[in-house]
Design a protein around this motif. Structure first.
Motif, short mmCIF file in Angstrom:
data_model
loop_
_atom_site.label_atom_id
_atom_site.label_comp_id
_atom_site.label_asym_id
_atom_site.label_seq_id
_atom_site.Cartn_x
_atom_site.Cartn_y
_atom_site.Cartn_z
N VAL A 1 40.88 38.37 62.80
CA VAL A 1 40.80 37.06 62.17
C VAL A 1 39.80 37.15 61.03
N PRO A 2 40.10 36.55 59.85
CA PRO A 2 39.15 36.60 58.74
C PRO A 2 37.78 36.08 59.15
N ALA A 3 36.74 36.80 58.74
CA ALA A 3 35.37 36.45 59.11
C ALA A 3 34.65 35.80 57.93
N GLY A 4 33.70 34.94 58.24
CA GLY A 4 32.80 34.41 57.23
C GLY A 4 33.40 33.38 56.30
N VAL A 5 34.52 32.75 56.66
CA VAL A 5 35.16 31.77 55.78
C VAL A 5 34.53 30.40 56.03
N LEU B 1 37.24 25.43 53.76
CA LEU B 1 38.26 26.15 52.99
C LEU B 1 39.47 26.48 53.87
N PRO B 2 40.63 26.71 53.25
CA PRO B 2 41.82 27.07 54.04
C PRO B 2 41.60 28.33 54.86
N SER B 3 42.29 28.42 55.98
CA SER B 3 42.15 29.59 56.85
C SER B 3 42.81 30.82 56.26
N ARG B 4 43.74 30.62 55.31
CA ARG B 4 44.37 31.72 54.57
C ARG B 4 44.53 31.28 53.12
N LEU B 5 44.45 32.22 52.22
CA LEU B 5 44.67 31.95 50.80
C LEU B 5 45.87 32.74 50.30
N SER B 6 46.80 32.04 49.69
CA SER B 6 47.87 32.69 48.94
C SER B 6 47.57 32.45 47.47
N ILE B 7 47.29 33.53 46.74
CA ILE B 7 46.65 33.44 45.43
C ILE B 7 47.64 33.73 44.31
N THR B 8 47.61 32.90 43.29
CA THR B 8 48.31 33.21 42.05
C THR B 8 47.27 33.48 40.96
N LEU B 9 47.47 34.58 40.25
CA LEU B 9 46.46 35.11 39.33
C LEU B 9 46.68 34.55 37.92
N TRP B 10 45.86 33.56 37.56
CA TRP B 10 45.98 32.93 36.25
C TRP B 10 45.01 33.52 35.24
N ASP B 11 44.06 34.31 35.69
CA ASP B 11 43.09 35.04 34.84
C ASP B 11 42.65 34.19 33.66
N PHE B 12 42.63 34.76 32.45
CA PHE B 12 42.27 34.03 31.23
C PHE B 12 43.48 33.35 30.60
N SER B 13 44.67 33.63 31.15
CA SER B 13 45.90 33.10 30.55
C SER B 13 45.96 31.58 30.62
N TRP B 14 45.24 30.96 31.54
CA TRP B 14 45.26 29.50 31.64
C TRP B 14 44.69 28.84 30.39
N TYR B 15 43.94 29.62 29.59
CA TYR B 15 43.51 29.07 28.29
C TYR B 15 44.03 29.88 27.10
N SER B 16 44.45 31.14 27.32
CA SER B 16 44.97 31.92 26.19
C SER B 16 46.47 31.75 26.00
N ARG B 17 47.16 31.13 26.98
CA ARG B 17 48.59 30.85 26.87
C ARG B 17 48.84 29.35 27.07
N GLY C 1 44.02 41.27 58.83
CA GLY C 1 43.13 40.11 58.89
C GLY C 1 42.49 39.76 57.56
N VAL C 2 43.17 40.07 56.46
CA VAL C 2 42.66 39.71 55.14
C VAL C 2 42.78 38.19 54.97
N TRP C 3 41.76 37.59 54.37
CA TRP C 3 41.75 36.14 54.19
C TRP C 3 42.68 35.68 53.07
N GLY C 4 42.59 36.35 51.91
CA GLY C 4 43.38 35.93 50.76
C GLY C 4 44.10 37.09 50.13
N VAL C 5 45.31 36.83 49.60
CA VAL C 5 46.09 37.92 49.01
C VAL C 5 47.00 37.37 47.92
N VAL C 6 47.18 38.15 46.86
CA VAL C 6 48.21 37.84 45.87
C VAL C 6 49.55 38.34 46.39
#
Length: 436
Positions: free
Chosen positions: A18-22, A26-42, A401-406
């Motif tokens: 089970v993910p530790a230290g969360v 916060l949510p018990s799991r994270l499903s991540i979308t990677l917006w990086d700098f594109s949220w302002y450069s695009r 038991g990873v908490w968040g993943v792309v």
């Protein structure tokens, strides 16, 4: 009959970690979308992030509950002399090419046409508010010592951060982050922060080793904000010697790429180097579109932009002019001998970083992965072959038991993979259920 033990009792039967230290909010799991700098450069008219509320709504509809961004702390809170620039930032991209197009048009992340201005501080507020409306939390990172300033028309952002002595850069980042966090808190949006990264991929940025000044900066920032997860990310952690990773990290935000057959192609065409004699070589020329200009004819971005990014002029030229069909055909023809190795590499690396996180009792996050950096219109990661590895990585993360993943580094609005909507919904549901 003699009973044979063969190590019985050495393997844990405790089940899936089970993910530790969360933090509890916060949510018990994270499903991540990677917006990086594109949220302002695009973010120009008609671009993927022109409407931040719409982009957040779309991400939530696909099943994501977390976005990972460059929050540009150095621009926004690190240099008072850049205040006017941050409130009226002109996005240019890598600049105009002599054929009427723009440099980086064939790349992922660097395909920035620019031509608009933004108030980046207000835009960050808008993003956080939109994220809250749509049930998303945000991972804050900085790509500023890796590429973000290269997309501005003015060199002032890069000039200012580049003037900071190498040994002082982590302290400077920590100070800027502290002020940014206070600003977010004053907005009443602190609960939207899932994680703060001192910097993205410290091992692949214009930064010294984290040991020493970086560890002290992390410790100070974590002490100031004990309720937040604060760390730094690695592009390639030492998977075979994880004891070398600093215990100053408040989370294991590590990236897992398995280049395999893609690396074999990169070596053959020498596309990541600089100033290679005879570039492009015969192999790369065989993959270019008909009528491609020579590098001398095509030119290159402004010198300061190349200094502000870790991507080379050879890669920009090659990706802008490669034929994506020929690229994918070569990978498809040569992929078979690498398949098992790449699968094992992804699974073992995920297991290694997750085991380190469980040992340190901190959350593990795979914020980027899986197969590597390809031309914009190549379909390598979006193909059935690529999706097999993405699912392999996600499943390995859930088992460990990873908490968040792309789902994949390319699963974001500014990449072609965003069109694979049913696939994203299916895999996101698996992530958020913990693989149950």
């Amino acid at each position: 009959m003699t009973e044979r033990y063969l190590g019985t009792g050495h393997d844990s039967d405790a089940g899936r970690p089970v993910p530790a230290g969360v933090p509890a909010h916060l949510p018990s799991r994270l499903s991540i979308t990677l917006w990086d700098f594109s949220w302002y450069s695009r973010a120009g008219e008609g671009e993927p992030y022109a409407d931040l509320d719409g982009a957040c709504a779309d991400a939530a509809d696909l099943g994501y509950n977390c976005i990972r961004i460059c929050a540009a702390p150095l621009l926004l809170f690190g240099h008072p002399e850049l205040s006017d620039l941050s409130r009226d930032l002109e996005i240019e991209g890598l600049g105009a090419a002599p054929d009427g197009g723009y440099y980086g048009r064939g790349t992922r992340w660097y395909d920035v046409p620019g031509g608009y201005r933004i108030d980046l501080l207000d835009r960050l507020r808008q993003l956080l508010e939109a994220a809250k409306r749509h049930g998303l939390v945000v991972i804050f990172a900085s790509w500023e010592y890796q590429q973000s300033p290269s997309f501005a028309r003015s060199s002032a952002w890069f000039d200012a951060i580049d003037a900071v002595p190498l040994a002082e850069r982590y302290d400077h980042l920590a100070g800027a982050w502290g002020r940014l966090i206070d600003w977010v808190t004053d907005l009443g949006l602190r609960s939207q922060i899932a994680l703060v990264e001192l910097h993205n991929e410290v091992d692949f940025s214009i930064l010294p080793a984290l040991t020493g000044s970086g560890e002290r900066a992390l410790a100070g920032l974590r002490q100031q904000h004990p309720d937040l997860l604060i760390t730094a990310s690695y592009g390639k952690p030492p998977h075979l010697a994880m004891h070398q990773v600093s215990d100053a990290l408040g989370a294991a935000q590590f990236h897992v790429y398995s280049y395999g057959v893609l690396d074999a192609l990169q070596q053959l065409i020498d596309i990541r180097s600089e100033q290679s004699e005879g570039f492009p070589n015969a192999m790369l020329r065989s993959l270019l579109v008909v009528g491609a200009p020579t590098p001398a004819e095509y030119g290159r971005p402004a010198e300061w932009k190349l200094r502000a990014t870790v991507v080379t002029d050879q890669m920009i030229y090659g990706y802008d002019w490669v034929d994506p069909g020929l690229w994918d055909a070569w990978l498809d023809e040569h992929a078979a001998p690498y398949r098992l190795m790449m699968r094992r590499e992804i699974e073992s690396r995920v297991a290694a970083v997750a085991a380190w996180a469980h040992w340190r009792q901190v959350p593990a996050v795979i914020g980027e992965g899986w197969l590597g950096y390809t031309p914009l219109n190549a379909w390598y990661e979006e193909s059935e072959y690529g999706l097999e590895f993405a699912e392999c990585g996600v499943d390995a993360a859930l088992r460990a038991g990873v908490w968040g993943v792309v789902l994949c580094s390319n699963a974001a609005p500014h990449h072609p993979m965003w069109t694979l909507r049913d696939w994203q919904r299916t895999v996101n549901a698996r992530v958020l259920s913990g693989g149950a």
